[in-house]
Design a protein around this motif. Structure first.
Motif, mmCIF file in Angstrom:
data_model
loop_
_atom_site.group_PDB
_atom_site.id
_atom_site.type_symbol
_atom_site.label_atom_id
_atom_site.label_comp_id
_atom_site.label_asym_id
_atom_site.label_seq_id
_atom_site.Cartn_x
_atom_site.Cartn_y
_atom_site.Cartn_z
ATOM 1 N N ASN A 271 0.805 -1.231 0.000
ATOM 2 C CA ASN A 271 0.000 0.000 0.000
ATOM 3 C C ASN A 271 0.833 1.274 0.000
ATOM 4 O OD1 ASN A 271 -2.279 -1.640 0.184
ATOM 5 N ND2 ASN A 271 -2.453 -1.405 2.402
ATOM 6 N N SER A 272 2.133 1.175 -0.244
ATOM 7 C CA SER A 272 2.978 2.365 -0.211
ATOM 8 C C SER A 272 4.359 2.033 -0.727
ATOM 9 C CB SER A 272 3.078 2.910 1.221
ATOM 10 O OG SER A 272 4.057 3.927 1.324
ATOM 11 N N ALA A 273 5.043 3.063 -1.225
ATOM 12 C CA ALA A 273 6.480 2.934 -1.456
ATOM 13 C C ALA A 273 7.170 2.913 -0.093
ATOM 14 C CB ALA A 273 6.977 4.110 -2.294
ATOM 15 N N PRO A 274 8.423 2.450 -0.018
ATOM 16 C CA PRO A 274 9.127 2.430 1.270
ATOM 17 C C PRO A 274 9.158 3.812 1.914
ATOM 18 C CG PRO A 274 10.336 1.138 -0.342
ATOM 19 C CD PRO A 274 9.234 1.816 -1.090
ATOM 20 N N LEU A 275 8.882 3.865 3.201
ATOM 21 C CA LEU A 275 8.875 5.109 3.969
ATOM 22 C C LEU A 275 10.133 5.208 4.816
ATOM 23 C CD1 LEU A 275 5.134 5.112 5.143
ATOM 24 C CD2 LEU A 275 6.144 6.361 3.222
ATOM 25 N N THR A 276 10.526 6.431 5.124
ATOM 26 C CA THR A 276 11.702 6.693 5.954
ATOM 27 C C THR A 276 11.336 7.734 6.997
ATOM 28 O OG1 THR A 276 12.503 8.520 4.578
ATOM 29 C CG2 THR A 276 13.220 6.286 3.968
ATOM 30 N N GLY A 282 7.250 16.072 9.926
ATOM 31 C CA GLY A 282 6.107 16.978 9.840
ATOM 32 C C GLY A 282 4.779 16.266 9.988
ATOM 33 N N LYS A 283 4.786 14.937 9.960
ATOM 34 C CA LYS A 283 3.576 14.150 10.126
ATOM 35 C C LYS A 283 3.564 13.494 11.504
ATOM 36 C CE LYS A 283 1.891 14.484 5.864
ATOM 37 N NZ LYS A 283 0.540 15.043 5.561
ATOM 38 N N VAL A 284 2.389 13.278 12.040
ATOM 39 C CA VAL A 284 2.234 12.461 13.236
ATOM 40 C C VAL A 284 2.097 11.011 12.778
ATOM 41 C CG1 VAL A 284 0.731 11.922 15.196
ATOM 42 C CG2 VAL A 284 1.216 14.308 14.584
ATOM 43 N N VAL A 285 2.824 10.112 13.421
ATOM 44 C CA VAL A 285 2.894 8.733 12.949
ATOM 45 C C VAL A 285 2.433 7.783 14.057
ATOM 46 C CG1 VAL A 285 4.392 6.907 12.019
ATOM 47 C CG2 VAL A 285 4.814 9.314 11.415
ATOM 48 N N LEU A 286 1.587 6.838 13.688
ATOM 49 C CA LEU A 286 1.224 5.729 14.569
ATOM 50 C C LEU A 286 1.809 4.455 13.970
ATOM 51 C CD1 LEU A 286 -0.295 4.116 16.736
ATOM 52 C CD2 LEU A 286 -2.349 4.267 15.303
ATOM 53 N N VAL A 287 2.700 3.792 14.704
ATOM 54 C CA VAL A 287 3.284 2.522 14.267
ATOM 55 C C VAL A 287 2.591 1.411 15.034
ATOM 56 C CG1 VAL A 287 5.361 1.106 14.196
ATOM 57 C CG2 VAL A 287 5.502 3.550 13.663
ATOM 58 N N ASP A 288 1.993 0.476 14.288
ATOM 59 C CA ASP A 288 1.247 -0.636 14.880
ATOM 60 C C ASP A 288 1.965 -1.943 14.559
ATOM 61 O OD1 ASP A 288 -0.687 -2.431 15.812
ATOM 62 O OD2 ASP A 288 -1.785 -2.380 13.910
ATOM 63 N N VAL A 318 -0.488 6.240 9.483
ATOM 64 C CA VAL A 318 -0.460 4.971 10.207
ATOM 65 C C VAL A 318 0.409 3.991 9.423
ATOM 66 C CG1 VAL A 318 -1.814 3.001 11.017
ATOM 67 C CG2 VAL A 318 -2.724 5.325 11.251
ATOM 68 N N ILE A 319 1.319 3.324 10.118
ATOM 69 C CA ILE A 319 2.184 2.321 9.500
ATOM 70 C C ILE A 319 1.998 1.008 10.259
ATOM 71 C CG2 ILE A 319 4.545 1.626 8.925
ATOM 72 C CD1 ILE A 319 5.308 4.576 8.903
ATOM 73 N N GLY A 320 1.540 0.000 9.571
ATOM 74 C CA GLY A 320 1.478 -1.328 10.162
ATOM 75 C C GLY A 320 2.797 -2.042 9.946
ATOM 76 N N VAL A 321 3.381 -2.562 11.007
ATOM 77 C CA VAL A 321 4.624 -3.330 10.902
ATOM 78 C C VAL A 321 4.278 -4.776 11.194
ATOM 79 C CG1 VAL A 321 6.958 -3.681 11.781
ATOM 80 C CG2 VAL A 321 6.025 -1.359 11.584
ATOM 81 N N HIS A 322 4.304 -5.598 10.157
ATOM 82 C CA HIS A 322 3.915 -7.003 10.300
ATOM 83 C C HIS A 322 5.137 -7.838 10.655
ATOM 84 C CE1 HIS A 322 2.694 -11.090 9.149
ATOM 85 N NE2 HIS A 322 1.473 -10.682 9.441
ATOM 86 N N SER A 323 5.266 -8.174 11.954
ATOM 87 C CA SER A 323 6.369 -8.992 12.452
ATOM 88 C C SER A 323 5.814 -10.372 12.778
ATOM 89 C CB SER A 323 6.989 -8.366 13.702
ATOM 90 O OG SER A 323 7.472 -7.062 13.421
ATOM 91 N N PRO A 324 6.211 -11.412 12.054
ATOM 92 C CA PRO A 324 5.537 -12.711 12.149
ATOM 93 C C PRO A 324 5.839 -13.452 13.437
ATOM 94 C CG PRO A 324 7.449 -12.875 10.735
ATOM 95 C CD PRO A 324 7.318 -11.424 11.075
ATOM 96 N N ILE A 344 -7.297 -3.273 5.106
ATOM 97 C CA ILE A 344 -6.253 -2.322 5.496
ATOM 98 C C ILE A 344 -5.801 -1.547 4.261
ATOM 99 C CG2 ILE A 344 -3.897 -2.113 6.375
ATOM 100 C CD1 ILE A 344 -4.434 -4.628 8.038
ATOM 101 N N THR A 345 -5.856 -0.223 4.345
ATOM 102 C CA THR A 345 -5.447 0.622 3.220
ATOM 103 C C THR A 345 -4.212 1.461 3.538
ATOM 104 O OG1 THR A 345 -6.982 2.342 3.940
ATOM 105 C CG2 THR A 345 -7.797 0.749 2.317
ATOM 106 N N TYR A 346 -3.797 1.497 4.791
ATOM 107 C CA TYR A 346 -2.614 2.282 5.149
ATOM 108 C C TYR A 346 -1.353 1.462 4.854
ATOM 109 C CZ TYR A 346 -3.446 -0.449 9.453
ATOM 110 O OH TYR A 346 -3.681 -1.446 10.356
ATOM 111 N N PRO A 347 -0.159 2.077 4.847
ATOM 112 C CA PRO A 347 1.082 1.363 4.521
ATOM 113 C C PRO A 347 1.381 0.252 5.528
ATOM 114 C CG PRO A 347 1.413 3.736 4.386
ATOM 115 C CD PRO A 347 0.065 3.534 5.007
ATOM 116 N N VAL A 348 1.855 -0.863 5.008
ATOM 117 C CA VAL A 348 2.247 -1.998 5.858
ATOM 118 C C VAL A 348 3.652 -2.432 5.448
ATOM 119 C CG1 VAL A 348 1.791 -4.393 6.509
ATOM 120 C CG2 VAL A 348 -0.119 -2.796 6.211
ATOM 121 N N ALA A 349 4.543 -2.490 6.432
ATOM 122 C CA ALA A 349 5.913 -2.956 6.202
ATOM 123 C C ALA A 349 6.031 -4.389 6.692
ATOM 124 C CB ALA A 349 6.902 -2.066 6.947
#
Length: 574
Positions: A271-276, A282-288, A318-324, A344-349
């Motif tokens: 759902n996104s190119a790689p984010l850094t 400048g954005k507020v970020v929620l990492v899940d 919002v960034i979902g981090v999928h750690s198995p 889920i439509t937000y970025p997922v790593a």
């Protein structure tokens, strides 16, 4: 320090387990020689080799396991040669010739004057390649931690400490054994028959390991002898689970807990190119942090989804981090399907190597980290619940960043099925793993490790006990059904019962049927089962099998698989 002590004590307990028996002949092969030049170098080589192999197996994946298999074959051949040389000096002399030419003095000579520490250490290396300790609670804890935290000095140190504990107990046994052998030799005038007996035992040990008895029958017996003691040690020293920080007062400043770490360790993005961190300034970020078969994660997703949609145009990313947790959750196709199924439509790593997990020093599923517009971690929350407080933190960070006209109120997802909030019954059954590494409360006798075995469930179970019926092969993380009509029975308490399941390697759908107290579930069926209790396994995921329409009472659940090949992983309750 606590983990180091626990690892050492777990290693010491290994000598009490029958599964160490095949290794003992190799350890005692030189018990009649000076300990400093023979026993000690051998035990050091054994401990170092085990720590290295266990580290690679825990963090290196299947290639390390396959590589170790070749090492085991070589070690078996070398130790078979050792057994033969102990049986007869003539065999020793004949076998030693090519070894001497190659400069390999590992086991070629068994004469009294050949006391090379390097030869003893080489014997320890061969023994370490074959050593398959019982996967009791302590070793299971260490290997799970190694898999999550990746290759590190700490990982190897813990495994080396475990091996060191085993080496200490073996050293004590070896010192005592050496004294016994010396007494026998003095009283009998010769040690030749002792040497031959050792040769026979070494060859028996090679045969036992080659046939897999050490990881089958002996390991099954070993669980009964040490796992209870190991579990008590873990319970005694394990700290209480960390709780989410209390919600700060409305007029109190949020603390700075650290900086947003790099996200470059992601193996893939959806759902996104790689984010850094730089691109998010400048954005507020929620990492899940989540994984798609985790019921606690699943129940938080409706809120994370709702926040992403509600505040997307007001500065929140919002960034979902999928750690198995399980191996099948590393499959990108499985993760992609889960993302689609959950909407889920937000970025997922994809964090299959736990790189981002380690960057946050995270330890929990689910875990939410709140990052301000400057890239600073300002708050966190572990587990379910606290949704209103979490949304308050989001709004505070957005306001501090200068975003205005934020939408009011709190999100109310109205989730259904497995995503619905859990019941308030605090006495509901605990998460229960089916694999032997973390399995508890099994009531069907001893579990065979990595070996097909026919189980018979008892006629009655106590609350939270479970058992297999039929032919199963139980592995560290899961159990696979070998023949049709196998079953799992569980006496549970809770409104919901979920089971993580997957089809076999061929991917063919697997039919199943469930009962509650011996009857079809009726109105108490879950989202993945009809009222008659019928369902089909089509992919590797969490299946909701029971949702009681009235209350959270004590029930006996049984699932029968009509087709073979199913993989069962873990029960969770709501």
């Amino acid at each position: 320090m606590i983990l180091l002590i626990l690892a050492f004590l777990g290693g010491v307990l290994t000598i009490l387990s029958p599964c160490i028996l095949p290794v003992l002949p190799f350890v005692f092969a030189r018990a009649d020689r000076p300990f400093a030049r023979n026993g000690l170098p051998m035990l050091i080589g054994m401990a170092l080799t085990f720590a290295l192999v266990a580290t690679l197996a825990a963090v290196g994946g299947g290639w390390a396991v396959r590589a170790n298999q070749y090492g085991r074959y070589i070690a078996l051949a070398v130790l078979a040669v050792l057994g033969a040389t102990l049986l007869s000096p003539h065999i020793a002399e004949w076998i030693s010739r090519p070894f001497v030419k190659l400069g390999n003095r590992l086991t070629a000579r068994s004469n009294e004057h050949d006391d090379s520490p390097w030869s003893a250490a080489g014997l320890g290396v061969a023994t370490g390649l074959l050593w398959a300790p019982c996967a009791g609670p302590i070793l299971g804890l260490l290997l799970t931690g190694a898999a999550l935290k990746g290759a590190s000095v700490q990982t190897t140190l813990l495994l080396l400490t475990y091996a060191g504990g085993a080496a200490v107990s073996l050293a004590l046994a070896l010192l005592v054994g050496g004294q016994v052998f010396s007494m026998m030799k003095r009283s009998l005038g010769t040690g030749e028959w002792v040497r031959r007996a050792l040769g026979v035992l070494v060859l028996c040990g090679v045969a036992v390991i080659a046939l897999g008895v050490d990881t089958g029958l002996l390991t099954r017996v070993s669980l009964a002898s040490t796992s209870g003691v190991e579990q008590k040690l873990i319970d005694a020293v394990r700290p209480a689970p960390a709780l989410a920080a209390p919600a700060p007062r409305a007029d109190a400043a949020l603390p700075v807990e650290g900086e947003l770490p790099s996200l470059s360790g992601a193996t893939q993005w959806f759902n996104s190119a790689p984010l850094t961190p730089e691109s998010l300034h400048g954005k507020v970020v929620l990492v899940d942090f989540w994984t798609y078969s985790c019921i606690n994660c699943i129940r938080t997703l409706p809120y994370v989804n709702a926040w992403a949609q509600k505040y997307h145009d007001h500065g929140l990313v919002v960034i979902g981090v999928h750690s198995p947790e399980f191996a099948f959750e590393k499959d990108p196709a499985n993760v992609a399907k889960a993302i689609k199924d959950f909407g889920i439509t937000y970025p997922v790593a994809m964090d299959s190597n736990y790189a981002i997990w380690q960057g946050f020093n995270n330890e929990y599923w689910p875990a939410h980290y709140f990052i301000d517009a400057k890239g600073q971690i300002r708050d966190h929350h572990f587990g379910e619940g606290g949704y209103a407080q979490s949304e308050d933190v989001i709004r505070r960070l957005l306001t501090d960043a200068g975003y205005k006209d934020l939408p009011g109120g709190y999100v109310q997802p109205g989730a259904t099925g497995a995503e619905a909030a859990s019941s308030d019954d605090m006495s509901r059954s605990p998460e229960t793993y089916v694999g032997y590494a973390r399995g508890e409360n099994f009531a069907g006798g001893q579990i065979a490790h990595d070996d097909s075995w026919t189980y018979r469930a008892p006629t009655s179970l106590s609350i939270n006990q479970w058992a297999f019926g039929g032919s199963w092969t139980v592995r560290e993380q899961s159990a696979a059904l070998d023949k049709p009509d196998g079953s799992i029975v569980y006496r549970f308490r809770g409104r919901d019962l979920h089971l993580v399941l997957g089809p076999g390697e061929d991917g063919k759908p697997i039919r199943f049927r469930i009962t509650l107290d011996g009857k079809a579930p009726g109105t108490d069926h879950g989202a993945d089962v009809d009222a008659d209790g019928n369902g089909t396994i089509t992919s590797q995921r969490l299946y909701q099998l029971v949702r009681q329409s009235q209350g959270t009472g004590d029930r006996v659940f049984e699932i029968t698989f009509l087709d073979p090949g199913v993989h069962a992983y873990a029960f969770t309750f709501g």
